[in-house]
Design a protein around this motif. Structure first.
Motif, mmCIF file in Angstrom:
data_model
loop_
_atom_site.group_PDB
_atom_site.id
_atom_site.type_symbol
_atom_site.label_atom_id
_atom_site.label_comp_id
_atom_site.label_asym_id
_atom_site.label_seq_id
_atom_site.Cartn_x
_atom_site.Cartn_y
_atom_site.Cartn_z
ATOM 1 N N UNK A 173 48.909 34.472 29.516
ATOM 2 C CA UNK A 173 49.042 34.186 30.929
ATOM 3 C C UNK A 173 48.340 35.262 31.747
ATOM 4 N N UNK A 174 48.160 35.004 33.013
ATOM 5 C CA UNK A 174 47.419 35.936 33.857
ATOM 6 C C UNK A 174 48.211 37.227 34.099
ATOM 7 N N UNK A 175 49.545 37.149 33.926
ATOM 8 C CA UNK A 175 50.350 38.368 34.104
ATOM 9 C C UNK A 175 50.249 39.309 32.906
ATOM 10 N N UNK A 176 49.796 38.779 31.780
ATOM 11 C CA UNK A 176 49.812 39.601 30.566
ATOM 12 C C UNK A 176 48.478 40.288 30.302
ATOM 13 N N UNK A 177 47.448 39.997 31.077
ATOM 14 C CA UNK A 177 46.168 40.656 30.841
ATOM 15 C C UNK A 177 45.979 41.812 31.827
ATOM 16 N N UNK A 178 45.119 42.738 31.492
ATOM 17 C CA UNK A 178 44.863 43.803 32.453
ATOM 18 C C UNK A 178 43.401 44.226 32.425
ATOM 19 N N UNK A 179 43.009 44.861 33.507
ATOM 20 C CA UNK A 179 41.626 45.277 33.636
ATOM 21 C C UNK A 179 41.546 46.790 33.490
ATOM 22 N N UNK A 180 40.648 47.241 32.630
ATOM 23 C CA UNK A 180 40.463 48.673 32.442
ATOM 24 C C UNK A 180 39.859 49.335 33.676
ATOM 25 N N UNK A 181 39.222 48.548 34.536
ATOM 26 C CA UNK A 181 38.579 49.103 35.723
ATOM 27 C C UNK A 181 39.527 49.288 36.893
ATOM 28 N N UNK A 182 40.688 48.676 36.789
ATOM 29 C CA UNK A 182 41.611 48.746 37.898
ATOM 30 C C UNK A 182 42.493 49.978 37.718
ATOM 31 N N UNK A 183 42.722 50.696 38.824
ATOM 32 C CA UNK A 183 43.416 51.969 38.704
ATOM 33 C C UNK A 183 44.922 51.814 38.529
ATOM 34 N N UNK A 184 45.472 50.653 38.880
ATOM 35 C CA UNK A 184 46.934 50.545 38.813
ATOM 36 C C UNK A 184 47.419 50.126 37.426
ATOM 37 N N UNK A 185 48.721 50.235 37.226
ATOM 38 C CA UNK A 185 49.319 49.949 35.923
ATOM 39 C C UNK A 185 49.289 48.449 35.624
ATOM 40 N N UNK A 186 49.321 48.119 34.322
ATOM 41 C CA UNK A 186 49.280 46.705 33.922
ATOM 42 C C UNK A 186 50.497 45.972 34.475
ATOM 43 N N UNK A 187 50.301 44.706 34.840
ATOM 44 C CA UNK A 187 51.416 43.894 35.313
ATOM 45 C C UNK A 187 51.688 44.013 36.797
ATOM 46 N N UNK A 188 51.037 44.952 37.491
ATOM 47 C CA UNK A 188 51.286 45.077 38.929
ATOM 48 C C UNK A 188 50.505 44.028 39.700
ATOM 49 N N UNK A 189 50.873 43.913 40.961
ATOM 50 C CA UNK A 189 50.241 42.937 41.829
ATOM 51 C C UNK A 189 48.729 43.053 41.823
ATOM 52 N N UNK A 190 48.236 44.283 41.960
ATOM 53 C CA UNK A 190 46.782 44.403 42.102
ATOM 54 C C UNK A 190 46.090 44.147 40.773
ATOM 55 N N UNK A 191 46.740 44.440 39.644
ATOM 56 C CA UNK A 191 46.156 44.111 38.343
ATOM 57 C C UNK A 191 45.992 42.597 38.197
ATOM 58 N N UNK A 192 47.058 41.879 38.503
ATOM 59 C CA UNK A 192 47.014 40.423 38.380
ATOM 60 C C UNK A 192 45.905 39.859 39.260
ATOM 61 N N UNK A 193 45.834 40.423 40.469
ATOM 62 C CA UNK A 193 44.843 39.929 41.416
ATOM 63 C C UNK A 193 43.426 40.255 40.949
ATOM 64 N N UNK A 194 43.215 41.471 40.463
ATOM 65 C CA UNK A 194 41.870 41.857 40.014
ATOM 66 C C UNK A 194 41.422 41.035 38.809
ATOM 67 N N UNK A 195 42.354 40.832 37.864
ATOM 68 C CA UNK A 195 42.001 40.058 36.670
ATOM 69 C C UNK A 195 41.657 38.619 37.048
ATOM 70 N N UNK A 196 42.499 38.028 37.888
ATOM 71 C CA UNK A 196 42.242 36.652 38.301
ATOM 72 C C UNK A 196 40.903 36.574 39.027
ATOM 73 N N UNK A 197 40.623 37.560 39.864
ATOM 74 C CA UNK A 197 39.372 37.536 40.626
ATOM 75 C C UNK A 197 38.171 37.628 39.698
ATOM 76 N N UNK A 198 38.267 38.470 38.672
ATOM 77 C CA UNK A 198 37.150 38.627 37.737
ATOM 78 C C UNK A 198 36.884 37.320 36.992
ATOM 79 N N UNK A 199 37.952 36.669 36.545
ATOM 80 C CA UNK A 199 37.791 35.405 35.814
ATOM 81 C C UNK A 199 37.257 34.311 36.727
#
Ligand code: TYD
Ligand code: MG
Length: 459
Positions: A173-199
């Motif tokens: 799911x989109x909550x379980x993936x994370x981006x190495x480029x994003x500065x925040x911790x996995x599972x946070x709002x901005x991680x979810x948003x950054x991953x979704x945006x990249x895809x």
């Protein structure tokens, strides 16, 4: 060196704040602001510039002409909810409670597309490839073109997509993936948003449709920021009662189709089965002459659905009688019992009343009022409802029947299932305009709840 600064994003409304506060100034929810570290983009390489360098104004006509064909699906219920197949490059968010069947449904869809169209990439960030393999074999799925990737880093997922060029990507799911480029911790709002945006960016650039599975929070909204819902092209919601086999797939947002569509599925041991004729199924176990049972014609979006409303009224053992509804709005239930007492003169003051919609369905529209009231009266008076009668109508506080929308559609469905009489508000009949009523069903228009009960109950 990129400049970093801190911001705070609300996990409910998605608004961005410069300062932390206990209460979000935009939506008023408490304790929802989360810290996000943003890096200011370096001037020469803004993140959009790479993929979208050719943006220029286009004439509307030239755009309309180069419409790509949709990917057709064998599962017609799913296809209908999507607005007729999968749009290339579309990003679809699929939400639902845990265990409701999101992974199952999407795996079946993946197999469907893989068999007809070519390679499909199913990225599982929650389960191992082995687990998915076991599920697939249980579902009878064996497809050479269906690829399972167990991966949680979005950059690596993108690399695989680049190399493989699949016709469809599913990320569970989109909550379980994370981006190495994003500065925040996995599972946070901005991680979810950054991953979704990249895809999403990848999907749009290469015309690959992307399905994202999203978790649902305790409150029933898709977890992660609301911005996720704003970003994607469509949001589908899989709903159902845990202990019932029926699942409704609803489109909450759809840039490529209507949001009124609903697909009906049944969870079996062989996965999600489409239910082409749900009304038939919901009425299958009905006892025609039982008291307290009435047939409502409700609408799920643009689709008429016949459901059985059951009511039981029994003398209470307590000083406060209970009104309990399953699948109906409790306030509506209170209102209807009050109208039955006051306007019809039924003495329900010492009666416990239970109402249930059969099959784990929910009917929230007021058009089901009349059927609920009739079912309660039928149980209370111990007289069955005529077995051939379908019922629609909203009940007003004065005991009057108010018109409902899409009457002819409802009547068509009732006639199709063999009902020979239908009870409707008289005003609906007058207001239906030029539409012709279906043949083979006698439509009775009534003005008040009192008259309706007189007609509906067997003498
Ligand atoms: P799943 O698709 O894993 O749900 P989600 O991804 O939404 O969390 O479905 C899990 C439930 O479905 C699980 O309780 C078992 C049940 N199930 C069936 O009844 N039949 C099946 O064929 C499969 C695969 C699952
Ligand atoms: Mg799952």
């Amino acid at each position: 060196m990129a400049r970093e600064k801190k911001q705070y994003v609300c996990s409910v409304c998605g608004s961005t704040q410069l300062r932390w506060a206990g209460k979000c100034p935009d939506c008023g929810e408490w304790n929802t602001l989360e810290e996000v570290v943003v890096r200011a983009p370096e001037k020469s390489r803004s993140s959009m510039a790479a993929g979208d360098s050719v943006s220029r104004p286009l004439s509307l006509l030239s755009i309309a002409q180069d419409d790509l064909p949709r990917l057709p699906l064998n599962m017609s219920e799913l296809s209908r909810v999507l607005g007729g197949g999968i749009v290339p490059g579309a990003c679809v968010l699929v939400g639902g409670d845990p265990g409701i069947g999101k992974s199952t449904l999407l795996l079946q869809m993946a197999a469907d597309v893989a068999a007809a169209r070519g390679p499909v990439l199913y990225v599982s960030a929650e389960e191992s490839a082995h687990q998915i393999g076991r599920r697939a074999s249980r579902l009878g799925i064996r497809d050479e073109q269906l690829f399972i990737l167990s991966e949680i880093v979005v950059e690596s997922i993108l690399d695989h997509i680049e190399a493989m060029k699949p016709v469809l990507v599913i990320v569970d799911s989109v909550q379980a993936i994370y981006s190495g480029n994003s500065a925040s911790a996995a599972g946070t709002v901005s991680q979810v948003r950054d991953c979704a945006a990249a895809l999403l960016r990848m999907g749009k650039a290469q015309n690959i449709p992307v399905f994202l599975v999203g978790h649902v929070t305790k409150e029933g909204t898709i977890a992660g920021p609301r911005v996720l819902e704003h970003m994607v092209d469509a949001v589908l919601q899989l709903e159902g009662e845990r202990f019932h086999a029926f699942r409704l797939l609803r489109s909450v947002k759809n840039r490529f189709g209507s949001t009124n569509e609903v697909g009906v599925f049944e969870m079996t041991e062989k996965g999600m089965d489409e239910v082409r004729n749900p009304s038939e199924l919901f009425l299958a176990e009905r006892l025609p002459n039982a008291t307290g049972s009435a047939i409502a014609v409700s609408m799920e979006g643009t689709r008429p659905l016949l459901v059985e409303v059951q009511a039981l009224s029994s003398t209470t053992a307590f000083s406060m009688p209970r009104r309990t509804g399953n699948g109906v709005d409790p306030n509506r239930l209170l209102l209807l019992t009050a109208v039955l007492s006051k306007r019809v003169g039924m003495d329900l003051g010492d009666q416990d009343i239970f109402v249930n919609i059969v099959g784990g369905m929910r009917v929230d529209e007021p058009a089901a009022d009349l059927s609920i009231a009739v079912a309660i009266a039928s149980s209370f008076r111990n007289r069955p409802v005529h077995a051939d009668l379908a019922i629609v109508g909203e009940v007003g506080l004065s005991g009057e029947l108010r018109s409902v929308g899409q009457l002819v559609r409802r009547l068509n469905e009732a006639a199709k299932l063999g009902f020979t009489r239908a009870l409707t508000p008289r005003s609906s009949l007058q207001r239906r305009g030029g539409d012709t009523l279906p043949k083979g069903i006698e439509v009775i228009g009534v003005r008040t709840l009192y008259d309706a009960l007189d007609l509906a109950l067997v003498k």
